[in-house]
Scaffold this active site. Structure first.
Site, PDB file in Angstrom:
ATOM      1  N   GLU A 329       0.846  -1.189   0.000  1.00 47.22           N
ATOM      2  CA  GLU A 329       0.000   0.000   0.000  1.00 47.22           C
ATOM      3  C   GLU A 329       0.884   1.242   0.000  1.00 47.22           C
ATOM      4  O   GLU A 329       1.751   1.399   0.874  1.00 47.22           O
ATOM      5  CB  GLU A 329      -0.898   0.040   1.242  1.00 47.22           C
ATOM      6  CG  GLU A 329      -1.997  -0.994   1.261  1.00 47.22           C
ATOM      7  CD  GLU A 329      -2.951  -0.796   2.435  1.00 47.22           C
ATOM      8  OE1 GLU A 329      -4.127  -1.153   2.297  1.00 47.22           O
ATOM      9  OE2 GLU A 329      -2.518  -0.283   3.502  1.00 47.22           O
ATOM     10  N   CYS A 330       0.692   2.118  -0.950  1.00 42.48           N
ATOM     11  CA  CYS A 330       1.363   3.411  -1.022  1.00 42.48           C
ATOM     12  C   CYS A 330       2.881   3.237  -0.897  1.00 42.48           C
ATOM     13  O   CYS A 330       3.520   2.771  -1.828  1.00 42.48           O
ATOM     14  CB  CYS A 330       0.799   4.357   0.032  1.00 42.48           C
ATOM     15  SG  CYS A 330       1.169   6.103  -0.285  1.00 42.48           S
TER      16      CYS A 330
END
Length: 439
Positions: A329-330
């Site tokens: 994530e990210c």
């Protein structure tokens, strides 16, 4: 029985919500009270400070991403314990600030959370540059929404006793109770960077900061009166279903990968999953006994050189991905890519599971809620699943050559180009998952 609660909010960001919240949590803890903190909205940084001050995890509650049952279940699961005396929730931005289109339960504003839970609002007012006019602001906020009750105000950045007297006179005129007046001071200001405050775990003098914040609030706020104004909690319901990405989850946890919502971890464990932390910055690879690896967001750009030099981590991650799923994530997604370019323009090789190349040399802010419809499977969710999340980063995407993972829109329904991507057993998104969406 669920503890009563209050929401600490303000007309705008930067008004002093976090200072007051931390001081309250620390001061009430010093009194022997068990206070359960919450954070309205998709924030990773403030809850870390809450946890340090209260001695218990702070949980995010988000009316755009979570429905009433999930919010109620999270409140009951964390504040329904017999040892919780009081709930203190910190709002985000201004009290009524949210997106235009409602989501699962509301528009993501602190006001929508107050209306759902029944928690009265303590409004923090930055009073610099005004006197009796502050009362007009407070009166407007009190009248704005019938199902949101302003319990009182805490005046912040008060210049002098005379200034305080003028402010109090204005509040008395409009019938709004003053719960405290905080003088201008610098002692408990916290350093910040581009995603907000520097994280609690990076503050070497955190005990001193909290001690000063507690003393500051104890001396300037009527704590007994504030406690008495807490309202009964209305939100009830079972915990919302959170599907873990695997049965044994290798989870990256260190200074580069620290953005994990507490409710996600609790939901994974509640579903029977086991979490196996490892630290890429210590050159650790994911546990080989795990069936899934999850790389959360954080600050990989601050540690890009260390990650590039972590040969055991990179090699171990690649071996893991040969047979098992890896999701980022990210910041975790960036670390799975081919390269990350730091703000000085230096290119650092990342794990290479995906072709993603990101850069901080030219900063561009990406911010907002995201609703994703998966076009391919990712750990815990199959193609066609709809997921609600939030994106906040400053990197520029230079190359994203792999197949898109999802169709992603913002809170208003407009498509965004950050679709995430997938290749083999590797998947990644720029948004942080908060909850599954219905339908």
């Amino acid at each position: 029985m669920i503890a009563p609660g209050l929401i600490i909010s303000a007309p705008a960001s930067g008004s002093g919500k976090t200072t007051l919240t931390l001081g309250l949590l620390a001061a009430l803890r010093d009194r022997g009270l068990n206070v359960q903190p919450f954070k309205s909205g998709p924030d990773y940084i403030d809850p870390g400070f809450h946890g340090a001050a209260a001695g218990r995890d702070s949980v995010n509650l988000d009316t755009w991403a979570m429905d009433a049952a999930m919010i109620g279940g999270l409140i009951a699961g964390t504040a329904g314990a017999e040892d919780a005396d009081l709930i203190v929730a910190e709002g985000s931005m201004g009290l009524f600030d949210g997106v235009l289109a409602p989501g699962a339960q509301g528009n993501g504003s602190s006001a929508s959370l107050a209306a759902l839970t029944g928690w009265p609002v303590v409004l923090v007012l930055d009073c610099s540059g005004q006197a009796q006019s502050a009362a007009a602001v407070a009166k407007g906020f009190a009248a704005m929404q019938a199902d949101v009750r302003i319990a009182g105000v805490v005046l912040n950045k008060v210049a002098s006793p005379r200034h305080a007297a003028m402010l109090r006179a204005g509040m008395q005129q409009v019938g709004i109770e003053v719960l405290g007046a905080l003088p201008r001071q610098q002692e408990v200001e916290l350093p910040s960077r581009h995603l907000g405050l520097v994280q609690a775990g990076e503050q070497a003098d955190m005990p001193r900061i909290l001690e000063r914040a507690a003393r500051f609030v104890e001396e300037n706020v009527d704590l007994d009166r504030l406690i008495s104004l807490a309202g009964a909690t209305r939100a009830k319901g079972p915990d919302g279903r959170i599907t873990p990405p695997g049965q044994r989850i290798a989870l990256a946890r260190d200074g580069a990968f620290s953005f994990v919502y507490p409710h996600q971890l609790a939901g994974w464990r509640r579903a029977g999953a086991e979490i196996l932390p490892f630290a890429p910055l210590n050159d650790e690879a994911p546990d080989d006994s795990a069936d899934t690896c999850w790389l959360p967001g954080g600050y990989p750009e601050l540690h890009a050189g260390e990650l590039a030099a972590a040969q055991s981590f990179r090699a171990g991650l690649n071996r893991f991905a040969e047979t098992r799923r890896v999701h980022g994530e990210c910041g975790g997604y960036m670390a799975m890519g081919a390269a990350l370019i730091d703000k000085a323009g230096t290119r650092h090789a990342m794990a290479g599971l995906l072709g993603l190349v990101t850069s901080y040399e030219t900063r561009k802010m990406h911010l907002g809620y995201r609703l994703a419809t998966l076009g391919a499977d990712m750990p815990g969710h199959g193609a066609g699943a709809r997921l609600r999340g939030h994106e906040f980063h400053y990197c520029t995407i230079l190359d994203q050559p792999d197949a898109p993972l999802a169709e992603v829109v913002d809170a208003g329904g407009a498509r965004v180009p950050e679709t995430g991507s997938h290749r083999g057993n590797a998947t990644g998104t720029f948004f942080h998952l908060i909850a599954e969406a219905e339908g």
